[in-house]
Structures are given as C-alpha cells and as structure tokens.
Design a protein around this motif. Structure first.
Motif, short mmCIF file in Angstrom:
data_model
loop_
_atom_site.label_atom_id
_atom_site.label_comp_id
_atom_site.label_asym_id
_atom_site.label_seq_id
_atom_site.Cartn_x
_atom_site.Cartn_y
_atom_site.Cartn_z
N LEU A 123 72.07 -108.90 -23.63
CA LEU A 123 71.27 -108.64 -22.44
C LEU A 123 69.82 -108.48 -22.88
O LEU A 123 69.50 -107.62 -23.69
N LYS A 124 68.97 -109.34 -22.36
CA LYS A 124 67.56 -109.32 -22.76
C LYS A 124 66.66 -109.47 -21.53
O LYS A 124 67.02 -110.11 -20.56
N HIS A 125 65.49 -108.90 -21.61
CA HIS A 125 64.49 -109.02 -20.57
C HIS A 125 63.77 -110.36 -20.73
O HIS A 125 63.45 -110.77 -21.84
N ARG A 126 63.56 -111.07 -19.63
CA ARG A 126 62.93 -112.39 -19.73
C ARG A 126 61.48 -112.31 -20.20
O ARG A 126 60.93 -113.26 -20.71
N ARG A 127 60.83 -111.15 -20.05
CA ARG A 127 59.45 -110.97 -20.51
C ARG A 127 59.43 -110.16 -21.80
O ARG A 127 58.55 -109.32 -22.00
N TRP A 128 60.37 -110.42 -22.70
CA TRP A 128 60.53 -109.62 -23.92
C TRP A 128 59.28 -109.65 -24.79
O TRP A 128 58.95 -108.66 -25.41
N ARG A 129 58.58 -110.79 -24.84
CA ARG A 129 57.37 -110.87 -25.69
C ARG A 129 56.28 -109.94 -25.21
O ARG A 129 55.75 -109.14 -25.96
N GLU A 130 55.93 -110.08 -23.94
CA GLU A 130 54.81 -109.28 -23.42
C GLU A 130 55.14 -107.80 -23.35
O GLU A 130 54.23 -106.97 -23.39
N LEU A 131 56.42 -107.45 -23.26
CA LEU A 131 56.81 -106.04 -23.24
C LEU A 131 57.13 -105.51 -24.63
O LEU A 131 57.52 -104.36 -24.79
N ASN A 132 56.97 -106.37 -25.65
CA ASN A 132 57.19 -106.00 -27.05
C ASN A 132 58.62 -105.48 -27.27
O ASN A 132 58.83 -104.46 -27.93
N LEU A 133 59.60 -106.23 -26.72
CA LEU A 133 61.00 -105.88 -26.87
C LEU A 133 61.64 -106.76 -27.94
O LEU A 133 61.04 -107.72 -28.42
N GLN A 134 62.88 -106.46 -28.29
CA GLN A 134 63.60 -107.21 -29.32
C GLN A 134 63.77 -108.67 -28.89
O GLN A 134 64.05 -108.98 -27.73
N ARG A 135 63.62 -109.58 -29.84
CA ARG A 135 63.71 -111.01 -29.61
C ARG A 135 65.15 -111.42 -29.31
O ARG A 135 66.07 -110.99 -29.98
N PRO A 136 65.38 -112.29 -28.31
CA PRO A 136 66.71 -112.83 -28.07
C PRO A 136 67.13 -113.75 -29.22
O PRO A 136 66.28 -114.25 -29.97
N LEU A 137 68.42 -114.02 -29.36
CA LEU A 137 68.89 -114.93 -30.40
C LEU A 137 68.33 -116.33 -30.23
O LEU A 137 68.01 -117.01 -31.20
#
Length: 94
Positions: free
Chosen positions: A57-71
């Motif tokens: 489960l990942k946020h689609r705006r993971w980069r801009e929110l500085n979240l963990q990178r999807p596989l």
C-alpha cells in the motif's frame, strides 16, 4: 519445489518478487520473468525456500510527501483508495 515448478502453478498476470540472498533479482509480472529472461534461465532450477503473498500500500504522491518508494514506482496504480494504491506481490525466496 523448484522455481520452475512453482511458476507453473501461478498465473502469468501475477506480480512476483524474487529474492535470493537478501537481494531482489526480479520484480514484475511473472510472464516477463519466464519469457526470454536471462535471470530466469539462471535461477529456474533453484529451490523455493519461502513464499509469501505481500500486499503493498503506497501513496501515489510518495515522492513529494517524502514517503517510502514503491517497488515499481513508474507503474500506474492498479487500485486507488483516494490517494493510496495497493498491489499484491507473490514474494518468492530462493
């Protein structure tokens, strides 16, 4: 069970993650692994030590929110739950 035997009982449209010695060897559709893939030729006779169905489960705006990178960050989300996406990977340890 050998990896080549295991790949015969799951579907080509399933997403798999192959891990050997703690390192990712392949992440993607089973069909892309088994069809003309040099990695598969090298590991197809390896013994499957462990198998897990692992949801991601990942946020689609993971980069801009500085979240963990999807596989697989460049792939379009399969399922959207507002701002989240979910993927299910068959994780195979050899």
């Amino acid at each position: 069970m050998k990896l080549c035997e295991f790949t015969e009982i799951i579907e080509n449209s399933d997403e798999v993650r192959i891990i050997k010695d703690g390192k990712d060897l392949f992440i993607g559709w089973l069909a892309m692994l088994t069809m003309h893939n040099a990695v598969y030729a090298d590991i197809r006779e390896d013994t499957v030590k462990k198998f897990r169905a692992v949801p991601e489960l990942k946020h689609r705006r993971w980069r801009e929110l500085n979240l963990q990178r999807p596989l697989q960050p460049d792939e379009t989300p399969d399922y959207s739950f507002s701002d989240l996406q979910m993927k299910l990977y068959y994780t195979i340890y050899i």
